[in-house]
Design an enzyme around this catalytic site. Sequence first.
Site, PDB file in Angstrom:
ATOM      1  N   SER A  36       7.029   1.896  10.989  1.00 42.93           N
ATOM      2  CA  SER A  36       7.849   1.576   9.866  1.00 42.93           C
ATOM      3  C   SER A  36       9.083   2.923   9.789  1.00 42.93           C
ATOM      4  CB  SER A  36       7.206   2.025   8.441  1.00 42.93           C
ATOM      5  OG  SER A  36       6.270   1.011   8.173  1.00 42.93           O
ATOM      6  N   HIS A  67      10.337  -3.225   9.539  1.00 37.29           N
ATOM      7  CA  HIS A  67       9.858  -3.911  10.797  1.00 37.29           C
ATOM      8  C   HIS A  67      10.740  -5.020  11.227  1.00 37.29           C
ATOM      9  CE1 HIS A  67       6.088  -1.720  11.200  1.00 37.29           C
ATOM     10  NE2 HIS A  67       6.169  -1.441   9.605  1.00 37.29           N
ATOM     11  N   HIS A  89      -0.109  -6.060  11.256  1.00 42.03           N
ATOM     12  CA  HIS A  89      -0.980  -5.221  10.679  1.00 42.03           C
ATOM     13  C   HIS A  89      -2.248  -6.248  10.394  1.00 42.03           C
ATOM     14  CE1 HIS A  89       2.697  -3.247   9.904  1.00 42.03           C
ATOM     15  NE2 HIS A  89       2.191  -2.031   9.955  1.00 42.03           N
ATOM     16  N   TYR A  91      -3.552  -6.071   7.525  1.00 42.02           N
ATOM     17  CA  TYR A  91      -3.599  -6.431   6.181  1.00 42.02           C
ATOM     18  C   TYR A  91      -2.532  -7.548   5.929  1.00 42.02           C
ATOM     19  CZ  TYR A  91       0.648  -3.656   6.013  1.00 42.02           C
ATOM     20  OH  TYR A  91       2.056  -2.800   6.578  1.00 42.02           O
ATOM     21  N   GLU A  92      -1.817  -7.997   7.140  1.00 36.65           N
ATOM     22  CA  GLU A  92      -1.031  -9.343   6.973  1.00 36.65           C
ATOM     23  C   GLU A  92      -1.716 -10.593   7.364  1.00 36.65           C
ATOM     24  OE1 GLU A  92       3.119  -8.543   8.708  1.00 36.65           O
ATOM     25  OE2 GLU A  92       1.971  -6.904   9.496  1.00 36.65           O
ATOM     26  N   ALA A 119       4.352   5.931  10.814  1.00 32.00           N
ATOM     27  CA  ALA A 119       4.436   6.669   9.652  1.00 32.00           C
ATOM     28  C   ALA A 119       3.104   6.918   8.972  1.00 32.00           C
ATOM     29  CB  ALA A 119       5.321   5.984   8.579  1.00 32.00           C
ATOM     30  N   MET A 213      -2.286   2.790   8.290  1.00 33.82           N
ATOM     31  CA  MET A 213      -2.651   1.584   8.335  1.00 33.82           C
ATOM     32  C   MET A 213      -2.617   0.621   9.424  1.00 33.82           C
ATOM     33  SD  MET A 213      -1.285   0.331   4.524  1.00 33.82           S
ATOM     34  CE  MET A 213      -1.227   1.570   3.188  1.00 33.82           C
ATOM     35  N   SER A 214      -1.980   1.133  10.578  1.00 33.91           N
ATOM     36  CA  SER A 214      -1.823   0.529  11.823  1.00 33.91           C
ATOM     37  C   SER A 214      -2.390   1.015  13.052  1.00 33.91           C
ATOM     38  CB  SER A 214      -0.303   0.340  12.116  1.00 33.91           C
ATOM     39  OG  SER A 214       0.146   1.723  12.130  1.00 33.91           O
ATOM     40  N   ASN A 237       4.659  11.361   4.040  1.00 39.55           N
ATOM     41  CA  ASN A 237       3.977  11.596   2.533  1.00 39.55           C
ATOM     42  C   ASN A 237       3.081  12.565   2.646  1.00 39.55           C
ATOM     43  OD1 ASN A 237       3.314   8.687   3.366  1.00 39.55           O
ATOM     44  ND2 ASN A 237       1.802   9.394   2.151  1.00 39.55           N
ATOM     45  N   HIS A 249       5.866   1.851  -0.279  1.00 40.94           N
ATOM     46  CA  HIS A 249       6.400   1.854   1.178  1.00 40.94           C
ATOM     47  C   HIS A 249       7.879   2.414   0.903  1.00 40.94           C
ATOM     48  CE1 HIS A 249       6.608   0.152   5.155  1.00 40.94           C
ATOM     49  NE2 HIS A 249       7.657  -0.461   4.673  1.00 40.94           N
TER      50      HIS A 249
HETATM   51  N1  HPA Z   1      -1.814   6.035   3.791  1.00 39.65           N
HETATM   52  C1  HPA Z   1      -1.838   5.159   4.263  1.00 39.65           C
HETATM   53  N2  HPA Z   1      -0.933   4.805   5.163  1.00 39.65           N
HETATM   54  C2  HPA Z   1       0.223   5.358   5.360  1.00 39.65           C
HETATM   55  C3  HPA Z   1       0.627   6.350   4.364  1.00 39.65           C
HETATM   56  C4  HPA Z   1      -0.385   6.829   3.480  1.00 39.65           C
HETATM   57  O1  HPA Z   1      -0.301   7.771   2.744  1.00 39.65           O
HETATM   58  N3  HPA Z   1       1.800   6.934   4.638  1.00 39.65           N
HETATM   59  C5  HPA Z   1       2.522   6.058   5.650  1.00 39.65           C
HETATM   60  N4  HPA Z   1       1.406   5.126   5.874  1.00 39.65           N
END
Ligand code: HPA
Length: 290
Positions: A36, A67, A89, A91-92, A119, A213-214, A237, A249
């Site tokens: 991302s 993406h 991912h 989740y898709e 990320a 998540m990847s 973050n 996101h």
């Molecule tokens: N959690 C899960 N996936 C993420 C995060 C997070 O805080 N930041 C970027 N991808």
Amino acid sequence: MSEGSVNVDQIQQAVQRAIQEAFGEVQATVGCILGSGLGVIADQLEDRRTVSYADIPYLKESTVEGHAGQLCVGVFAGQTIVCLQGRPHWYEGVSAETFIALISALRCCGVQTVIVTNAAGAIRSDLTVGDVVLITDHINLQFKNPLVGIAPPPFISMDTAYDLDLRKQLLSISAEHNLSLKEGIYCGVLGPSFETPAEIRAFRTMGADVVAMSMIPEVLIARYFNCRVLGLSVVSNPAAGLSDQALGHDVTLAGVKEGRQTLVQLLSEFIQRSTPESLTDTTQKGTSFV
Ligand code: HPA
């Protein structure tokens, strides 16, 4: 030869035809999977050629903002590399075939070293937004594995999934160029919802430093194909419950901007120095590519 419910040979052959049609023969040194907001490296390629995932069997289009969903070949830091600008991912709702096709596409371009970027949220207290974290290991809390269904079952070792020698090379580049590079353990979750603060506390207790998540399915398939893997997270973050900020996101995309220049510089130095010898690992054995 694969005879399980997932036919690896069939996927490889279909992907190979698509890549051949798009580019002819390609000999790339490394393949980068850009997470991302990290597609900038692909934008910097010289003599860039692209093929959309929509034109690669099993890949389809990625639905996540940030993406682009294309494979790019071009010259970066003096070397021909391949970039996957965007990734699927779990989740898709994609299946294992998608991840096999993704890594097969890199292998078709001659890639033996895969650099996986993403990320991530920071769990460890000394990690802050913009930090680049070299992944030393992972914890798979996605509870899915793209190797399921391949026959015979590939009981591959994951004890050195993140290549020690390549990690050492990158750490010395970071010291030499005064580029900040931390190390940490990646916790992979399924998503697409973010975590609860209680989950983050639990992950910290388990030894995780960053969460996202990847990456994990890609690393599993890359190791199955005996590629060397380098994993890098850019902290976008603080993880859930560790700041007052509500996660989303948009937060990820904004946060990742703070670290991507460091990431680009590290990768630029790494790729510039890489030679077939520095990227060839003669000690690890695994599944060969047809
Ligand atoms: N959690 C899960 N996936 C993420 C995060 C997070 O805080 N930041 C970027 N991808």
